[in-house]
Design a protein around this motif. Structure first.
Motif, PDB file in Angstrom:
ATOM      1  N   GLN A  41      71.351  -1.145  18.148  1.00 34.95           N
ATOM      2  CA  GLN A  41      71.986  -0.233  19.098  1.00 34.95           C
ATOM      3  C   GLN A  41      72.273   1.128  18.468  1.00 34.95           C
ATOM      4  N   GLN A  42      72.615   1.149  17.187  1.00 36.11           N
ATOM      5  CA  GLN A  42      72.827   2.422  16.499  1.00 36.11           C
ATOM      6  C   GLN A  42      71.573   3.287  16.556  1.00 36.11           C
ATOM      7  N   VAL A  43      70.440   2.668  16.258  1.00 33.43           N
ATOM      8  CA  VAL A  43      69.186   3.429  16.225  1.00 33.43           C
ATOM      9  C   VAL A  43      68.769   3.848  17.633  1.00 33.43           C
ATOM     10  N   LEU A  44      68.915   2.967  18.602  1.00 35.70           N
ATOM     11  CA  LEU A  44      68.554   3.311  19.980  1.00 35.70           C
ATOM     12  C   LEU A  44      69.409   4.464  20.508  1.00 35.70           C
ATOM     13  N   SER A  45      70.689   4.456  20.162  1.00 34.93           N
ATOM     14  CA  SER A  45      71.587   5.526  20.583  1.00 34.93           C
ATOM     15  C   SER A  45      71.165   6.860  19.980  1.00 34.93           C
ATOM     16  N   THR A  46      70.866   6.840  18.665  1.00 38.75           N
ATOM     17  CA  THR A  46      70.400   8.051  18.003  1.00 38.75           C
ATOM     18  C   THR A  46      69.089   8.534  18.610  1.00 38.75           C
ATOM     19  N   SER A  47      68.171   7.607  18.860  1.00 37.82           N
ATOM     20  CA  SER A  47      66.878   7.962  19.431  1.00 37.82           C
ATOM     21  C   SER A  47      67.024   8.653  20.778  1.00 37.82           C
ATOM     22  N   LYS A  48      67.889   8.118  21.607  1.00 34.86           N
ATOM     23  CA  LYS A  48      68.061   8.668  22.954  1.00 34.86           C
ATOM     24  C   LYS A  48      68.512  10.116  22.931  1.00 34.86           C
ATOM     25  N   ILE A  49      69.310  10.454  21.933  1.00 36.28           N
ATOM     26  CA  ILE A  49      69.878  11.802  21.882  1.00 36.28           C
ATOM     27  C   ILE A  49      68.999  12.792  21.119  1.00 36.28           C
ATOM     28  N   VAL A  50      68.336  12.347  20.042  1.00 36.69           N
ATOM     29  CA  VAL A  50      67.673  13.325  19.172  1.00 36.69           C
ATOM     30  C   VAL A  50      66.154  13.313  19.228  1.00 36.69           C
ATOM     31  N   ILE A  51      65.518  12.300  19.806  1.00 41.57           N
ATOM     32  CA  ILE A  51      64.059  12.217  19.798  1.00 41.57           C
ATOM     33  C   ILE A  51      63.477  12.621  21.144  1.00 41.57           C
ATOM     34  N   GLY A  52      62.519  13.543  21.130  1.00 42.97           N
ATOM     35  CA  GLY A  52      61.836  13.916  22.366  1.00 42.97           C
ATOM     36  C   GLY A  52      61.586  15.402  22.467  1.00 42.97           C
ATOM     37  N   PRO A  53      60.784  15.822  23.446  1.00 45.53           N
ATOM     38  CA  PRO A  53      60.505  17.245  23.652  1.00 45.53           C
ATOM     39  C   PRO A  53      61.795  18.035  23.839  1.00 45.53           C
ATOM     40  N   GLN A  54      61.891  19.160  23.146  1.00 39.24           N
ATOM     41  CA  GLN A  54      63.043  20.068  23.223  1.00 39.24           C
ATOM     42  C   GLN A  54      64.319  19.473  22.636  1.00 39.24           C
ATOM     43  N   LYS A  55      64.193  18.334  21.949  1.00 38.90           N
ATOM     44  CA  LYS A  55      65.350  17.755  21.274  1.00 38.90           C
ATOM     45  C   LYS A  55      65.255  18.038  19.776  1.00 38.90           C
ATOM     46  N   LEU A  56      66.262  17.576  19.032  1.00 40.44           N
ATOM     47  CA  LEU A  56      66.315  17.882  17.606  1.00 40.44           C
ATOM     48  C   LEU A  56      65.036  17.492  16.887  1.00 40.44           C
ATOM     49  N   ILE A  57      64.567  16.268  17.099  1.00 41.68           N
ATOM     50  CA  ILE A  57      63.317  15.810  16.486  1.00 41.68           C
ATOM     51  C   ILE A  57      62.268  15.675  17.571  1.00 41.68           C
TER      52      ILE A  57
END
Length: 234
Positions: A41-57
């Motif tokens: 859940q920690q990783v999924l939460s981080t992924s949702k917020i920071v991974i993707g177009p126009q996001k941090l990563i």
């Protein structure tokens, strides 16, 4: 970040999610433990917020991803990028699993707590006026600080080769590392050209993210721009 720095390549440091041993503070090097449900859940939460177009990563801006061979790191990468994101990077030849990012080999200290290690060393007469410090003393039957530094310097040279020609955004050159607590802190110190004994105050909690980049005025002097020492949550 000023506009003139917007294209400066970055290195993202992602620590794997929680395991049973990281939860209770036991040194986990070669022992191949899975993530706990909380770690997932920690990783999924981080992924949702920071991974993707126009996001941090932004996966489109990644030149390469380097991952520790340990299951906990591999699983973290899978969760972080998702099936589609992972496949796109793998198909583009941008993903490498490397022992250069394996956690510190703790040798005789594997599975122990810090106070247990210090007690064992005291019984053997290994420490004098000061307590054991992994950054200076390394691990019995495991790796020394110099050995960890050497393998990280090899990886850093590869990353410099990717990023140096693209310091002003000529081509996407961000790099993502997925690895372990001690190893990522060691990487940050070597990126900054410090010895591992240097007291750099940077902690990345399980599932957390750190960011490194070059200084924009002098590409020969890498700098720590930001360290996020906690898993990102909504």
């Amino acid at each position: 970040m000023p506009d003139k720095d917007a294209g400066t390549p970055r290195v993202f440091l992602v620590r794997h999610g929680e395991t049973e041993w990281s939860q209770n503070g036991r040194y986990t090097g070669k022992t191949d433990l899975p993530l706990t449900s909380k770690g997932v859940q920690q990783v999924l939460s981080t992924s949702k917020i920071v991974i993707g177009p126009q996001k941090l990563i932004d996966p489109a801006s990644l030149a390469h991803v380097y991952i520790s061979p340990r299951t906990r790191a591999q699983r973290t990468f899978d969760l972080l990028l998702g099936d589609a994101g992972k496949k796109e990077l793998v198909d583009a030849g941008k993903v490498s699993t490397t022992e250069e990012l394996a956690e510190w080999d703790y040798g005789a200290y594997e599975g122990l707590l810090t106070h247990q290690i210090r007690e064992r060393r005291k019984e053997k007469g290994l420490d004098g006026k000061r307590a054991w410090d992994i950054w200076t003393d390394g691990c019995e039957d495991g790796e020394s600080a110099d050995e960890v530094s050497a393998r990280l310097d090899t990886l850093i040279a590869k990353i410099h080769a990717l990023q140096t020609p693209n310091m002003h955004g000529e081509a996407p050159s961000d790099v993502l590392l997925v690895a372990h607590g001690h190893l990522l802190r060691a990487f940050a110190k070597r990126w900054l050209t410090y010895p591992l004994s240097f007291p750099l105050s940077m902690m990345i909690e399980p599932g957390g993210v750190g960011i490194l980049s070059y200084q924009h005025r002098n590409v020969e002097e890498p700098a720590l721009l930001l360290g996020v020492g906690f898993p990102l949550e909504e």
